[in-house]
Structure formats: C-alpha cells, structure tokens
Design an enzyme around this catalytic site. Sequence first.
Site, PDB file in Angstrom:
ATOM      1  N   ALA A 524       0.826  -1.203   0.000  1.00  0.00           N
ATOM      2  CA  ALA A 524       0.000   0.000   0.000  1.00  0.00           C
ATOM      3  C   ALA A 524       0.864   1.259   0.000  1.00  0.00           C
ATOM      4  CB  ALA A 524      -0.927   0.008   1.213  1.00  0.00           C
ATOM      5  N   HIS A 525       2.178   1.087  -0.044  1.00  0.00           N
ATOM      6  CA  HIS A 525       3.106   2.225  -0.033  1.00  0.00           C
ATOM      7  C   HIS A 525       4.055   2.101  -1.219  1.00  0.00           C
ATOM      8  CE1 HIS A 525       2.708   1.685   4.620  1.00  0.00           C
ATOM      9  NE2 HIS A 525       1.634   2.272   4.108  1.00  0.00           N
ATOM     10  N   GLN A 526       4.121   3.138  -2.026  1.00  0.00           N
ATOM     11  CA  GLN A 526       5.033   3.139  -3.174  1.00  0.00           C
ATOM     12  C   GLN A 526       5.923   4.370  -3.087  1.00  0.00           C
ATOM     13  OE1 GLN A 526       1.357   3.251  -4.205  1.00  0.00           O
ATOM     14  NE2 GLN A 526       1.380   1.182  -3.395  1.00  0.00           N
TER      15      GLN A 526
END
Length: 590
Positions: A524-526
């Site tokens: 969910a984190h890029q």
Amino acid sequence: MFLLVCTTSLCLLAFFSQVDEKSNNPSWEAIGYKVDINKEHPKQQTERPLQKGMVEIMNETDDTLANSLMQKGLDVTENLKENICKITCDVVIIGSGSGGGVAAAILAKSGKKVVVLEKGNYFSQRDYSNLEGPSLDQLYESGGILPTLDGKVMIQAGSTVGGGSAVNWSACIKTPSSVLKEWAEVHKIKMYESHEYTFAMNKVCERIGVNEKCVKEGFQNQVLRKGCENLGLKAEFVAQNASENHYCGSCCFGCRSGDKKGADSTWLVDAVEHGAVIITGCKAEKLLLTNNHEEKRRKKCLGVVSHLLNPKISKRLLIEAKATISACGSLITPSLLISSGLRNPNIGKHLHLHPVLMAWGYFPENDPVLPGKNYEGGILTSVYKPGFDENYILEVPGLGPGTFAALSAWESGKDFKERMLRYSRTAHVFALVKDYGSGEVKSAGRINYKFHKSDVENLKKGLKQAVRVLIAAGATEVGTQSSDGRRLKCKGSSDEDVQEFLETVDAKDGPLSMVEDWNIYGSAHQMGSCRMGESEKEGAVDENGESWEAKGLYVCDGSVLPSAVGVNPMITIQSTAYCLAQRIAKSFDV
C-alpha cells in the site's frame, strides 16, 4: 495455475463486495458484516468543502467547459481549429494527494495562481458510500486490483481527490531518525537532517491534526497489543490524523465520519481558499517540453496537455505554467516523464513497495477480553517495532469481506464457507519490511519488482512473529495466506506443536514461482521511482525536486524519496512536499 488463482480470487472479490440497488449483499448477514450507509455523524457536512474551487469534468460538455473554467477565475482561451482549451497560470500540479495537496496549499498561499489536475473524481464526506466494491472502483488505481507483472505483489494506491490520504488508515508516523541519517549521509540530501525538515514535520502534523491518543481501540489492534503484552513485548500507539474518539473502521473507503483529516479536507481546502482551482476527471497526457540552450538543463517545461475523461467532451486541456509539478505518485509520475521524452535513467527505477505478508487468527464470538468485529474502530492504532536488529514491523489491516475472501487460500467449498462465517472475528496481523529490493515502472500499470533476499528473510521472521502474537492473544486457530492453506488449531497444542507449525511458515514467492506453496505479497506504499539525488547520475531530480533535465519541471510526491521509509510514509511525503514547495515558491523571486 496463475490464471486459476486469479479467476478464483476475482470471483470471490466480486461476490462478497458487490451490492444490489439497495446497497446490500445477501451474504453479509451470514458472515456478520454490516454497513450502515444511512448513519448520521456528528460532523456530517452538507456542503462540499472544495466545491467553490472545483471543476468536475464529469459534469461538463464541450459547450460548457470554457465558461466553467473562467467562472473559477482562470485565464482561458480556446483554439477551435485544434479543439484545445488553453489555461494560463503560474503553477500546474498533476495529482492531488499528499504531495500535490501540500504543494497546492503552499504555492497558492504564496500568491501564485495554481491549477491542480486530478484524474479521479471528488468525493466529500457525504459522498462516500463505505461500500467495499463501489469504493475500490471509484477511489483506487485500477479498481484496487493492480499486480506486478509477475503477479507476486498486489498493489493498492489511491486515485481520487486527496489521493492516498483519502483512503489510507490514518497512521501518522514521523520519519525515523535512522532513515533521515541515511538520506542525509548516504544519499547526500542534506535537507533531511536540517531544521527545515524538522520544522516541516511539525507544521504538517499541526495542519492535519495529528493526535497521539486513542480512547478506544478496535478488535484487531487489541489483538496485536494483547498478543505483544503476553509475549513480553511492547506495542506502541500509532498517532492518527483524527480525534482521539475516531472509531471509523471504513477509512479505507473514505472517512464518512469526517474525522480523518486527509489532504482533501486540509491542504486542498487551504489551496482553494487562496484561489487554487482543482479540475477532476483530467488525465495528464504529455508534458510540454522545449529546448533550453541557455541553461545546464537541456530542456524547459512549459506546462502539460491533458485528456478529459468524459466521453461527452472532445476537447483537450493545455495548461501553460511557469512551474509544472508532477505529483501523481510513484506509479504514474515516471511514465508521464518518460512518455514526454525525458531520459534520465533513474526515472522509473528504485521503486520501493514496503511488501507485506499477513497471518490470521480466529477468536470466538462473545470474547469478553477482546470484543468487537474486525471492521470496527480505527484501522491502525498500534504497531510493534522489534528493534534495530530486525527490519520489519507488525501492524493490522483493513479488510472488507471481498478482499478477505480473495486473499484466503482455497481448499474446498465447505472449508471456504466455514472461513467466511468466521470473517468478522478473524484478526489479521501483517509484517511489513523496509525493502532493499526494488522495482521499475516505465509505463503506467506495468510494474516490475525484484525482492532482495534479506527482504524475504525479514518477511519470514515477521510472519512467524505475527503468528506468535495471534496465538499469545488467544486465537483458537491461526494460519497464513500461503496457498497451501496450512493452519494450526491452538487449543490443546503443545509448545512443540506450535514450533513445528512455525517451521512451515515461509515467505515464498507468488504463483509464477512454481513452488508447491506460495504467498502473494501486498503493498500500500510506493516510493522512490523518481528519487532525489546529489547529481543526475544518482537521481531523477535534485534536492529541490527539480528535474535534472527540464527547467521548471518538479516532482513532489513519494517518488522523490531516496529509499524506502520503513513505516507508513504519509508524514514523510507531506513533509518532503512542504520543503520542496517552499523552495519552488522562492524560485519565483529569483
């Protein structure tokens, strides 16, 4: 095998997340899931806070577009021959999430005429449905179903006004000091060990109302906390950009209570109050680049051409600006820069994903010690950080019934029905790593990612610890989301039985790895795909966020981060954007 797994998962996702004309799903009552879409909230707003600065392309036509833009105070001209509507402004910002929202507020406050382009639509507090299926479709990139090319990592990213801040889990964790030291010393970005950055973090936390208290924790966070305590470990509270009474379990579908302070209800409100205009349903197509012979940067950016996502409109938007800011996230910014002709080799590389693996534990109904349902309460209010010698953290997720079903291993119809009947009392704990592996994204939706062997080992350690935490909290059955569906009934199990089960817990690759049992990782984190660097050899942009190749082109989102953060990155992204936007504002005076 891959196609079979995908087909099964998609069918289960659709079956348990879609609704009828009355916003109901016939399976929900049986699995103990309830969505009250008619519930009134104390902070319920009748107005839409951004409306006075909003042009929603979905409501426009070719005949109304120019006039609607001019009514917002924009300088607009039409080229009927080329079917183009041209806007002239000081700053155009592509993307409205944590980076773009902060940049819009600061630059508008500095007196600049700001236009924000957002390909998603605007949903205010009253517009959110809290329904999993419609929300995934309306608020997430690719409907919430975005795998890497090899199918090993499933990625979720916000795609609406407010970006990820509109659908994230409210976690507000400041950039760890070890990461600031790494970025300042190893990557030579001195901003990260400066008073400027510390000041920015404090201002960000102040503006989005970061609160370090939580009056009442939801079921899953209670499980994580109790499990850690029973193991002699300490779970820390996670600060929230919401009040201490925030008990909204559906913030991943937009916070209908209005308590969470995402960019859409803070920074973008500030921007609109200072004359910024937000255009939704507007997808950036290509940056306007020209040769720049007088400066060290060989090109100059003059703005952007955009495609309008309304089939009733044939016109394109051309926005000319003195400064152009790409803030459309680590998955989209690189493809925009590359398709526009930029060639810095760092663009699209060094993509970090914070991969996660989850364990689950079933807790019987009517447990007086751990009451509640897994979809109630603040989604993420607790975290376990094992220390400097372990490169993982443990947190809990928000999983609607459709996502829960899609991630569950399939053994048989009977087994699956039994698992779904236990849905509301099944807690998940996941391990997240600060990844040293990295990926590449050169065109939209085509994401490559390669794990570093240390990341797999750390995920394995973290997953084992997650299982221990669930057992210690009192789960009667535990398991992982490995494809083999292996699980352990805890009642009557000896320490030897538990240890034997833990030996089977692994972090093997996804379905294309062709092993007997495997996991699909989540993200969910890029971060990092247009990272800052001290030179064009080391990064795509300089320490001011400006492209090494094109004067007047800036990047102001999570893609500029030099490496993975290791914790939820919203505060880091907003603080970085705060610093870069202040520098961009000052550049107008030079």
